[in-house]
Design an enzyme around this catalytic site. Structure first.
Site, PDB file in Angstrom:
ATOM      1  N   CYS A  91      34.676  20.432  85.167  1.00  0.00           N
ATOM      2  CA  CYS A  91      34.258  21.010  86.447  1.00  0.00           C
ATOM      3  C   CYS A  91      35.263  22.104  86.775  1.00  0.00           C
ATOM      4  CB  CYS A  91      34.306  19.945  87.540  1.00  0.00           C
ATOM      5  SG  CYS A  91      33.302  18.498  87.178  1.00  0.00           S
ATOM      6  N   ARG A 119      32.594  26.622  83.570  1.00  0.00           N
ATOM      7  CA  ARG A 119      33.090  25.251  83.358  1.00  0.00           C
ATOM      8  C   ARG A 119      32.057  24.216  83.784  1.00  0.00           C
ATOM      9  NH1 ARG A 119      38.495  24.756  82.642  1.00  0.00           N
ATOM     10  NH2 ARG A 119      38.426  22.617  83.381  1.00  0.00           N
ATOM     11  N   TRP A 157      30.243  19.745  86.773  1.00  0.00           N
ATOM     12  CA  TRP A 157      29.577  19.433  85.509  1.00  0.00           C
ATOM     13  C   TRP A 157      29.499  17.914  85.499  1.00  0.00           C
ATOM     14  CZ3 TRP A 157      26.972  21.987  81.862  1.00  0.00           C
ATOM     15  CH2 TRP A 157      26.654  21.327  80.681  1.00  0.00           C
ATOM     16  N   ASN A 205      38.122  16.860  89.020  1.00  0.00           N
ATOM     17  CA  ASN A 205      37.607  17.138  87.675  1.00  0.00           C
ATOM     18  C   ASN A 205      38.151  16.043  86.776  1.00  0.00           C
ATOM     19  OD1 ASN A 205      36.717  18.197  85.272  1.00  0.00           O
ATOM     20  ND2 ASN A 205      38.437  19.624  85.055  1.00  0.00           N
ATOM     21  N   GLY A 206      37.261  15.273  86.133  1.00  0.00           N
ATOM     22  CA  GLY A 206      37.725  14.221  85.230  1.00  0.00           C
ATOM     23  C   GLY A 206      36.830  13.002  85.327  1.00  0.00           C
ATOM     24  N   GLU A 252      24.505  20.665  58.212  1.00  0.00           N
ATOM     25  CA  GLU A 252      25.052  21.264  59.440  1.00  0.00           C
ATOM     26  C   GLU A 252      25.908  22.478  59.097  1.00  0.00           C
ATOM     27  OE1 GLU A 252      24.448  21.202  62.419  1.00  0.00           O
ATOM     28  OE2 GLU A 252      26.232  22.043  63.384  1.00  0.00           O
ATOM     29  N   LYS A 295      25.266  26.268  60.471  1.00  0.00           N
ATOM     30  CA  LYS A 295      26.295  27.053  61.172  1.00  0.00           C
ATOM     31  C   LYS A 295      26.436  28.431  60.527  1.00  0.00           C
ATOM     32  CE  LYS A 295      26.673  25.392  64.360  1.00  0.00           C
ATOM     33  NZ  LYS A 295      25.734  24.340  64.353  1.00  0.00           N
ATOM     34  N   GLU A 330      23.178  30.693  60.995  1.00  0.00           N
ATOM     35  CA  GLU A 330      22.736  31.092  62.342  1.00  0.00           C
ATOM     36  C   GLU A 330      23.711  32.072  63.001  1.00  0.00           C
ATOM     37  OE1 GLU A 330      22.488  28.216  65.499  1.00  0.00           O
ATOM     38  OE2 GLU A 330      24.050  26.989  64.653  1.00  0.00           O
ATOM     39  N   HIS A 342      18.309  19.017  40.335  1.00  0.00           N
ATOM     40  CA  HIS A 342      16.830  18.991  40.326  1.00  0.00           C
ATOM     41  C   HIS A 342      16.257  20.305  40.820  1.00  0.00           C
ATOM     42  CE1 HIS A 342      16.958  14.737  39.393  1.00  0.00           C
ATOM     43  NE2 HIS A 342      17.875  14.607  40.320  1.00  0.00           N
ATOM     44  N   LYS A 371      20.311  29.334  73.456  1.00  0.00           N
ATOM     45  CA  LYS A 371      21.119  28.113  73.495  1.00  0.00           C
ATOM     46  C   LYS A 371      20.230  26.892  73.665  1.00  0.00           C
ATOM     47  CE  LYS A 371      24.663  25.495  73.459  1.00  0.00           C
ATOM     48  NZ  LYS A 371      25.238  25.209  72.129  1.00  0.00           N
TER      49      LYS A 371
HETATM   50  C1  AGP Z   1      22.617  24.565  66.667  1.00  0.00           C
HETATM   51  O1  AGP Z   1      23.789  25.294  66.418  1.00  0.00           O
HETATM   52  C2  AGP Z   1      21.520  25.441  67.254  1.00  0.00           C
HETATM   53  N1  AGP Z   1      21.956  26.112  68.408  1.00  0.00           N
HETATM   54  C3  AGP Z   1      20.203  24.698  67.425  1.00  0.00           C
HETATM   55  O2  AGP Z   1      19.806  24.227  66.165  1.00  0.00           O
HETATM   56  C4  AGP Z   1      20.229  23.486  68.393  1.00  0.00           C
HETATM   57  O3  AGP Z   1      20.973  22.437  67.828  1.00  0.00           O
HETATM   58  C5  AGP Z   1      18.783  23.015  68.599  1.00  0.00           C
HETATM   59  O4  AGP Z   1      18.052  24.064  69.208  1.00  0.00           O
HETATM   60  C6  AGP Z   1      18.675  21.751  69.449  1.00  0.00           C
HETATM   61  O5  AGP Z   1      19.185  22.003  70.730  1.00  0.00           O
HETATM   62  P1  AGP Z   1      19.490  20.740  71.690  1.00  0.00           P
HETATM   63  O6  AGP Z   1      20.558  19.947  71.027  1.00  0.00           O
HETATM   64  O7  AGP Z   1      19.913  21.350  72.974  1.00  0.00           O
HETATM   65  O8  AGP Z   1      18.219  19.949  71.812  1.00  0.00           O
END
Ligand code: AGP
Length: 612
Positions: A2, A27, A73, A99-100, A485, A489, A492, A508, A607
């Protein structure tokens, strides 16, 4: 996380507080509020962003030269007007922003309720301000002493600012585990979660240390130890950084800041849920659906993107530790493939934002078929959090960078606790195994801290990958999802095509891709599959692939065939994703920066994907 701000001086506090809160919105921003003293205490609180608070308060023309503010938050209690800070004590004399996480708030709340205190919010913060009032009444002490005595009884993390109508020319502040900065202006003094609220008024600051408190008056600041009230002679710093840099904590991007926050976000996610000695897991969200969970014939995990990868780690954890069958589904696939699902099924929905449309729609379909749905979200009060029957929040704090990092490791942490809880309650996980995992989990934040020190080495390694057009990520067992993952990373944020594969699956088909231009990242921590990974690495080497190894310290076999090697600490195999993911996050970050990509807002990405 927060945002906290406080002001005492000759100027009107309200505009200073509002501007400070707007600068702290990175924050957390699900609700906000201010309290001003002008002969009486005026408190304004509103759910939503700071602009909603302004719309509420401006008309009242708040005034006063002493005030505190907070942008929230949520960790305890949904985002709402009544849960917004500041919170006042029952008598109305005391007001607090915090905050905490107060871990023993339930015990304190019960004690206060027995003494006749009442509560109008769901927050741990309102409990704390009433506990301070209770102490002050019982001990007949001034505000500073009452705050000090109360904080000595509190378990958890806090940064607080408290005001009292009985002592209206001061703010009393204290911190443990959450940041608090004091700004020393000309005849005026500021408090902030960081210096952003007041950096244009003063660059002279005192950083309160854990276990310290201070009385901030019009005449100046006195810092003391919370434990023994001894005065502290703090260093006064002259800030050299600007506003934008502070929002990123001095880092160049939110993504790298959030990678470096992982020791804290993992600790905050475990806090209050795990007995580090016995390994016993306590999670109210799991207790709420324990019958369904313990009788479930299978568990279906639903998520998208990185959350889907966390769910895959969750599958390995739950099957390994609790012996319950798990299926992991993309939200977008599950909702349209006419799946078999019914009242005996438990669904775990994973989402950082809690707003992903495909995951939300899949949850609604599962519920319509009678399944019980448990949510793992990072945003309190988000759509998915409200749609599920029960859940557990990842206390990772706001994740601003589009590429998910600290949320992923926090999700994996929740899955680890969930798997341990299930194994313990089904009687398939021994006390020794529980204690062993708890010990290792307690050591994870420090091990991540040690790996973050490899950032410079990883930046150098990234230079050798900058011109790649493709990359392969290979892992086995718990680290197969980590390979996926790591590939996500890289692709993207650097726009290099990358694929994650089970290392043994490479022969394979994908092995046809291997040549001297192909970077192959192999995740090979010490463990049961290490020897097999050595063979996989040799297969790649035989085809002239460029090997980037993430492996244990002193792993000679892999070092002998690797072009680049990142040595990481060892841990229990089940916890290894919490460690192996970090160098992959750093690698993708540095490759993207070197390629001049927009790391925090990569092209074409959002996001939170709130559309199909
Ligand atoms: C991950 O780095 C991406 N930004 C994307 O794959 C994300 O994980 C996905 O859109 C799911 O989002 P969420 O966790 O908010 O549901």
């Amino acid at each position: 996380m927060c945002g906290i701000v406080g002001y005492i001086g000759p100027r009107e506090a309200y505009p200073i507080l509002v501007q400070g809160l707007k600068r702290l919105e990175y924050r957390g921003y699900d609700s906000s509020g201010v309290a001003l003293y002008n002969g009486r205490l005026d408190v304004f609180r509103k759910v939503g962003k700071v602009s909603a608070l302004e719309a509420l308060a401006d008309a009242e023309r708040p005034h006063g030269t002493l005030g505190i503010g907070h942008t929230r938050w949520a960790t305890h209690g949904e985002p709402s007007d009544r849960n917004a800070h500041p919170h006042t004590s029952n008598s109305g004399r005391l007001v607090i922003v915090h905050n905490g996480i107060i871990e023993n708030y339930a015990q304190l709340k019960a004690l206060l309720a027995n003494k006749g205190y009442s509560f109008s919010s769901d927050t741990d913060t309102e409990v704390l301000v009433n506990f301070i009032e209770y102490i002050q009444n019982e001990e007949k002490v001034n505000l500073q002493q009452a705050v000090r005595l109360a904080l000595n009884e509190v378990v958890g993390a806090y940064a607080i600012v408290v005001m009292s109508t009985d002592e209206p020319d001061q703010m009393v502040v204290g911190r443990l585990g959450s940041p608090l900065v004091l700004g020393l202006g000309d005849n005026e003094f500021f408090v902030g979660s960081d210096a952003t609220p007041f950096i244009d008024s003063t660059k002279k600051v005192i950083y309160l240390e854990d276990g310290e408190m201070a009385v901030v008056q019009r005449s100046g600041v006195v810092v003391r130890k919370i434990a023994n009230d001894m005065p502290v002679d703090n260093v006064i710093h002259q800030l050299q950084i600007d506003l934008a840099a502070i929002e990123k904590g001095g880092f160049d991007h939110f993504m790298i800041k959030e990678i470096f926050e992982q020791p804290k976000s993992i600790l905050d996610t475990v806090r209050g849920r795990l007995n580090f000695k016995t390994g016993e897991v306590k999670m109210a969200g799991l207790d709420a659906i324990s019958d369904k969970l313990l009788n479930a014939q299978r568990i279906i995990v639903i998520g998208c993107g990185t959350s889907w990868h966390a769910g895959l780690v969750g599958e390995y954890l739950i099957e390994d530790l609790a012996r319950v069958p798990v299926e992991v589904e993309y939200g977008s696939e599950f909702r349209y493939r006419n799946p078999i699902i019914g009242p005996n099924d438990v669904v775990i929905a994973v989402s950082q934002s809690g707003e992903t449309a495909d995951t939300l729609a899949a949850i609604k379909m599962a519920k319509a078929n009678g399944a019980t749905v448990f949510g793992i979200c990072n945003v309190v009060g988000s759509s998915i959090a409200r749609e599920t029957h029960a859940g557990a929040y990842t206390h990772a704090g706001p994740e601003i960078g589009v590429a998910s990092t600290k949320a992923f490791t926090a999700q994996v942490t929740v899955f680890t606790l969930l798997a341990m809880w299930l194994g313990q309650h089904k009687g398939v996980m021994s006390a020794e195994r529980s204690a062993e995992l708890a010990r290792e989990l307690e050591a994870i934040p420090a091990k991540i801290e040690s790996m973050l020190k490899l950032d410079g080495q990883i930046r150098e390694i990234a230079k050798t990958m900058v011109d790649a057009t493709n990359a392969l990520f290979l892992g086995r067992g718990y680290n197969f999802p980590v390979a996926l993952e790591g590939a996500l990373k890289l692709k993207e944020i650097s726009y290099i095509h990358a694929e994650g594969y089970p290392a043994a699956e490479m022969k394979h088909g994908p092995i046809a891709l291997i040549d001297e231009h192909m970077p192959v990242v192999v995740i090979a921590p010490f463990g049961e599959l290490y020897e097999k990974l050595v063979s996989n690495v040799q297969e790649v080497k035989a085809r002239k692939g460029r090997i980037y190894a993430i492996t244990g310290e002193n792993s000679d076999a892999i070092a002998a065939v690797s072009d680049e090697l990142i040595a990481i600490p060892s841990t229990d195999e089940a916890l290894s994703p919490l460690l192996t993911t970090v160098p992959l996050q750093l690698l993708s970050y540095h490759v993207a920066v070197l390629r001049g990509c927009n790391v925090d807002q990569p092209r074409n990405l959002a996001k939170s994907v709130t559309v199909e």
